[in-house]
Design an enzyme around this catalytic site. Structure first.
Site, short mmCIF file in Angstrom:
data_model
loop_
_atom_site.label_atom_id
_atom_site.label_comp_id
_atom_site.label_asym_id
_atom_site.label_seq_id
_atom_site.Cartn_x
_atom_site.Cartn_y
_atom_site.Cartn_z
N THR A 291 3.88 -39.36 56.29
CA THR A 291 5.18 -40.02 56.18
C THR A 291 5.41 -40.53 54.75
O THR A 291 6.53 -40.48 54.23
CB THR A 291 5.26 -41.19 57.18
OG1 THR A 291 5.03 -40.67 58.48
CG2 THR A 291 6.61 -41.87 57.13
N HIS B 137 6.62 -37.76 52.70
CA HIS B 137 8.05 -37.55 52.93
C HIS B 137 8.89 -38.56 52.13
O HIS B 137 9.91 -38.21 51.55
CB HIS B 137 8.40 -37.68 54.42
CG HIS B 137 7.84 -36.60 55.27
ND1 HIS B 137 7.87 -35.27 54.92
CD2 HIS B 137 7.21 -36.63 56.48
CE1 HIS B 137 7.30 -34.54 55.86
NE2 HIS B 137 6.88 -35.34 56.81
N HIS C 277 1.60 -47.79 54.83
CA HIS C 277 1.41 -48.51 56.10
C HIS C 277 0.01 -48.33 56.70
O HIS C 277 -0.23 -48.72 57.83
CB HIS C 277 2.49 -48.11 57.11
CG HIS C 277 2.51 -46.64 57.40
ND1 HIS C 277 3.25 -45.76 56.67
CD2 HIS C 277 1.88 -45.91 58.33
CE1 HIS C 277 3.08 -44.54 57.14
NE2 HIS C 277 2.25 -44.60 58.13
#
Lengths: 345, 345, 345, 345
Positions: free
Chosen positions: B41, B44, B64
Site C-alpha cells: 500500500t 501505491h 503503517h
C-alpha cells in the site's frame, strides 16, 4: 406395466408411455407415486436445453419431486414396510468418495440423481434406494409431502447460517425463493426484503411474509434495502435468481460481515466487484447445493410438523399425469406455482 | 521537531521533512519508532496510483507497519507505560457503528487507518490511540515486531477456518502469501501447494515450507494441484494474488465443500463460473480484511513466542529512513522481501 | 483355523485358542492382522471389571487396535482389494438411527464395537465391514498404523475446536494424553501444560513436547498453569484422566470462554462447581467419543503423512500374540507404553 | 436530589432515601428512569443472602433492569442526545483484559455491574457509561423496554447454538425460562417441553407456547420427554432452574450430540454422571452469562420490532417505587411475574 412420462429421444417434449414396473435391488424399495411436482429442472429437460442435452441419456422417465406409499421392499431393507408414506432424497451419493467419507454426501463427487441419471417419479412407480427414503408423518398433507425436495433447498439455504434476528434479502421469488421467505420468517428473521421482477411472484412474496416486496424494474432496490436497514445492509442474502445483474445488486445490499448463500443457477459467468462486495466487506459466500443428508430433512419435517410453514399460496393446478402438456404449458407461461401431477386419478 | 517521510502534494514520490512531534489526545500514546516496514500500500501511495489519489489527502506522513517504544502516555491511558516495546493495529475503528457493536471492529464502517487517513509511522514518532497499542514480548526480535501488521493478515487468513490436516493452495507469494505458508505449516496443514509466477518468490515459497512450488507460466497448475490431492482438490484456498486469472485457477483447484479465503486485492472486476466453482461445489468463500481485533494479535503472538514461525527469508534490506528512495527502488524492482526503515540510525 | 486370544468365560484372564477363520458377509472384508495394540479397554476386559462383566458376552475374541492386509473381499465390496494395507474404525454404526442420519455416526445410538460386541483383532484374521476399512498409505510405518484407533481419539479431542495459537492443558498422560500433546503441538498450540501423577509418564509428556510437565502430587498445578498463562488460564483443557479431582483442577485452570474437551472416562460421578467453573466462565464443554467418521481419519492420515507426529517414545514392547500374558503383566505394572502384539511371528 | 431505593447497611430490607442526583463522567450519560423491573438478584440483595453479603458494599442503590430517557450527556459522548429512549447493558466491561481484547466482553474478568457494584436504577436517575447505552425503538412498549436485561439472558441462551427445527427442553420456568420459551418458538424450534414444579409457572409456560408443560413432581419427566422425541431426546436443553436434580434430569433428556446451555445458578455443587450424560453422548455444554455485547441486543431488538415475542403474560403488577415493600412481598410469595417499579408516578 405402468404409465410413465418419458424422454424417449433427444429433443423437445416428452411421451407418456406404458413401461414395465421397475424391478428393485435388494437394498431398494418400490414406491407407488401418489403425487409428483414439476421442478424447473424438469422444464429444462422437457425443453431439451443445452444442459439437458449434455446430461440426460434418453430413454428416461424424469421427475424427482414426489410422495407416495411403499409398495414393496428389497430383501436387505430394514425399518421400512409396504404402506409407509414416504418421499425421497433423489441425490444418490456414492458413499465412498473423499467428500462422502468426510460427511458431506450432499456434494458427493459421484452423485447420481433419480429422474435425471436414472428413472424418476413421473410414473406410477419409482425404485429408490432404501437409504434415500424419508418417512413422512401422516399429519403432513400430500401436497406438502410432494414438494419436500425444493422445500429442502430453501431450508438448506436459509439455515446455512444464523437467521434468527437477522435481516434478509431474498433475491428471486420463484418457488424456492418464495418458500425461503416462509422458512426465514418461521425461523425468526427480522426485516425481509423480497426482490423479483415478475409482479405476480412479487405479490406472492408479500403473501408469504416479505416485509418489503421490491421490483428492480421499478425501484432502486439497493437503495431501498439499505434504507430499510438503517444504511447497514442486510445480514443475509439468499440468492435464488441466478441472474447476474440481480446477483450483483444482492451483494451491494449485503452488510459488512454478512452472509450470502447462493442457490440460483446462473446460465452464464458472473462478474464481481470482489474488493467492494466481498473482500473489504469481510463477507462470507456459500454455494448451496441440494439438501443436507439428512439434517435438512429433519429440519423441514420439524418445521412442517409444528405448523410453522404456510405454503398454500404456492400451489396452483393439480392435474392427472395424462395432462402433462397442459401442466408444462402453464409453467412456460410463467405465473404458475407448483403444479402437482397425479399418476393415478 | 522530528523527521518524517511525507506525501506533501498529489503526485509521485515523497519528501523527508522536519515536522513537529505529534501531540497526543488523553486516550493516546506517543511511540518512538524503532523500525518501520514498507507495505504494498505504501508503494501505491508513493506511486500515487488512482486509489491513492482518491483516498489520501496530503500532506500526510505515511507508513503503517512498525515497532517502537512508548515515549509518552495520555492522561486517560491505563496499563501502558513509557518504555513499553509495542506495535499497533493501525485500523482505528469507530466503536459505535452497527458492525463495531456486533463485535466485528476489523470491518468497522467508519474505519480510519493510521498512515493513510492520519499521520503514520515513517517518522521518528507516531501518535496511536491506546486501545490500538499491542505490547510485544521482549523476546520477539525487532524485525519480526515491525511486520506484525502483514503477518496478522496472513494469520487472519489462514485461521479463518480449519487448517490442521488440511491441504492448502497459496495463490500468490508476495510477502503475505509467503508468511501464510509458514503460518499454515506451523498450524498443521498437510500438502501445501504454492502458486507464483515470479521465480524468485517461488523459490522463497519452497524455502518457507511449500511442498509444491508451481509456476503457472510453466505448469498446468490446476492439474498439478488436483494430482497432488488424489483428484479431489485442496481443502483450503488462500488467495493472495489479486490476479483474476489466478483467482479463477484457484477456485478450480478447490475441492467440493472447500474454503476459499480471499485477501489479494484485484484491481479490476473478476468473472466467476459461479455454478461449477462455487454453487455445485458447496464452497465457502470468505472476504478477509485486516486483522481480527485482537484475536489475530493473540494468535500471532502465540505463534511467535512458541517459535513456530521462521520468517527470516522474508527480510531483505535494512536502511535508514533517509535512504527511502533506495528502498522504494528496490521494491519497484520486484525481488525485495520486507525492507525495514530506521528513523534513528 | 487360526489362533485367537479369547475371553472364553466370565472372569479374569484370556485364552489363546484355535478357532475357525471368520466368514465374511458380502459387504465385509477379511483382514490378515499384522500388528495389534492393547487398549486400556482390553485391560478392563482381561481383568473382567464391572463394565466388562455387564457388556461383554463370552466367548469373544477381543482387541480393536490393529493394522493388516486385506485377505479377501465380499461380493458387494468395491474400491478395496486383497493386499491393501489397512486399519479400521471398529465402531460399527447402524446407519439408520436419528443420530446417524444427521451425520454423527460416531455417536450412533446402536453402535456395535468390533472386539467388544463381536470378534476383534487379537487373532490372525478379523472380519470387518468394508465401510469401516481405512486404507493406509504404505509410507506410514506398521507401528503407527496399529494405533490409529487411539491416535484418532487424540486427534478428535484436540481438533474439536480451535487449537492454533491456543494455550493447552492436557490432564492425564496415558497413551492418548501423550498423543494429544504431539497432536496439539503439531497443530500450532502455544504453551502446553501436561498434568500427570506418574513420573514416568510425566517424563514422556515432556519428551512429546509439553512446555510444562507438572505433577499434582508435588505442585499446585492450578496456580502453576495460571501463572504460565499470565493469570488468565488456558484456552483449551484436554481431559484425559477420568479422575474426578483432576477434572475439577482442570476446570479451575480453564480461562473464561475456554473449551474443555472431555475424553477420559471417570469410574464414578463427578461433582462440579458449575457456577464458577462453567456458567460464569462462559465455558464450552464437549464430550468426546470415538473418532469422527471419517474426518478424524483424514486428519490423522494427513498429520502422519506430512510427518508432523513423532510418536516413537510411546512404543514399548513388541511381542508375539502367544506371549499375551507377559504383555498384560507389563501393562498392569503401569509404566509400559503401547505394546504391539504380533499374531504371526 | 432524588429518591432512590438503597441498601444502606448489611442485613435484610432496603430504604427509600433522598440522595443527590448522580454526577456523570465525560463518557457517561444520566438517564431519567421511567420503569424499572425487579430481578431475582435484587431479591437476593434485598434478603441479604450469603452471596450479597460477600459482594455488595452498602450504601448502594440497587436495581439493574430499566428503561428511561436520557436527561444529560457527558462532554465526550457522541451519537446520543437528551430525550433518547434507552435501556442499558449493566455489565461494564474493562476493555483491557485478555478476554475483552479477544472479543468476549460479556465475560470480562474485571466486570463491574451497575446496581451491584455501583449505584443502579431503583431511583429517579442513574448514571451509565455511554458505551453501555442501548437506544430503543420508540415502537417498543415501555414494559418490554424495562426487561431487556433478562430477555437478553433468554435470547443469549436460546441463540447460543442452532434452534430452528430443534426440539427443546426448558428446565425451570421462572421469568427467564418463560421468556426462553417465547424466544425459542419465535426462532422456529419444534417440540418444546417445559419442566417446572410450580403449577402457576407451568400454566404460564403453556401460555408462552410450550407444547408440553411437565411437572416433575407428578410426571416422570425424562420418560415423557424421551417419548415426545421418539426416544431420541431433545436437541437442546435450556437449563434455567439452577436445581441440581433438575439439571441431572435435563441431561438425561438430551439426545446424543445435543446442546445443553446452562444459565440457572445452582447454590450448591452439582454431581454429574459424566460418562453417560456428556462424554459417551458427545454432548456440548455451554455456560451462559449475561448478554453478548451487543449481538444479543441486536437480536432481541429485531425479534421485538418484528413482533415475534408476545411476553404479555409475564407482566404482573406495576407499582410506584414507594411501594417497593409490597412488590418484594409479592415476589417472595412466588407467583408474581415481572413487577415494574415506577420512580415517578
Amino acid at each position: 406395466m405402468m404409465k410413465a412420462l418419458r424422454k424417449t429421444a433427444p429433443g423437445r417434449g416428452a411421451c407418456l408411455e406404458s413401461v414395465p414396473v421397475p424391478s428393485i435391488a435388494p437394498s431398494e424399495v418400490l414406491v407407488r407415486v401418489r403425487a409428483a411436482s414439476i421442478c424447473g429442472t424438469d422444464i429444462h429437460i422437457y425443453d431439451w436445453d443445452p444442459w439437458s442435452a449434455s446430461r440426460v441419456k434418453p430413454p428416461l422417465t424424469f421427475g424427482h419431486e414426489f410422495c407416495g406409499h411403499i409398495e414393496k421392499i428389497g430383501a436387505d431393507v430394514h425399518g421400512l414396510a409396504p404402506g409407509d408414506f414416504v418421499s425421497a432424497e433423489m441425490h444418490v451419493n456414492c458413499g465412498r468418495c473423499h467428500i462422502c467419507r468426510i460427511g458431506q454426501p450432499h456434494i458427493c463427487q459421484n452423485v447420481r440423481i433419480i429422474g435425471i441419471d436414472r428413472d424418476g417419479c413421473f410414473a406410477e412407480f419409482v425404485a429408490i434406494p432404501a437409504a434415500n427414503i424419508w418417512k413422512i408423518d401422516p399429519a403432513i398433507p400430500e401436497n406438502y409431502a410432494a414438494i419436500l425436495d425444493p422445500l429442502g433447498n430453501a431450508v438448506h439455504t436459509v439455515l446455512a447460517g444464523a437467521i434468527a434476528g437477522c435481516s434478509v434479502a431474498v433475491v428471486g421469488c420463484g418457488p424456492i425463493g418464495l418458500m425461503s421467505i416462509a422458512v426465514a420468517k418461521a425461523c425468526g428473521c427480522s426485516t425481509l426484503c423480497a426482490i423479483e421482477i415478475n409482479p405476480h411472484r412479487l405479490a406472492l412474496a408479500a403473501q408469504m411474509g416479505a416485509d418489503l416486496a421490491l421490483n428492480p424494474g421499478e425501484t432502486d432496490v439497493v437503495a431501498a434495502v439499505r434504507e430499510a436497514t438503517a444504511g447497514t445492509g442486510v445480514d443475509v442474502l439468499l440468492e435464488m435468481s441466478g441472474n447476474p445483474r440481480a446477483i450483483q445488486q444482492g451483494f451491494q445490499m449485503l452488510r459488512a460481515g454478512g452472509r450470502a448463500s447462493l442457490l440460483g443457477i446462473p446460465s452464464q459467468p458472473v462478474t464481481f466487484d470482489l474488493v467492494a462486495d466481498i473482500i473489504f466487506k469481510g463477507a462470507t459466500v456459500q454455494g448451496i447445493y441440494g439438501r443436507k443428508m439428512y439434517e435438512t430433512w429433519v429440519q423441514m419435517t420439524a418445521l412442517l410438523k409444528s405448523r410453522r410453514l404456510s405454503l398454500d399460496p404456492l400451489f396452483s393446478e393439480r392435474v392427472s399425469l395424462d395432462r402433462f402438456e397442459e401442466a408444462f404449458s402453464l409453467l412456460h407461461a410463467g405465473n404458475a406455482g407448483k403444479i402437482l401431477l397425479y399418476p393415478k386419478t
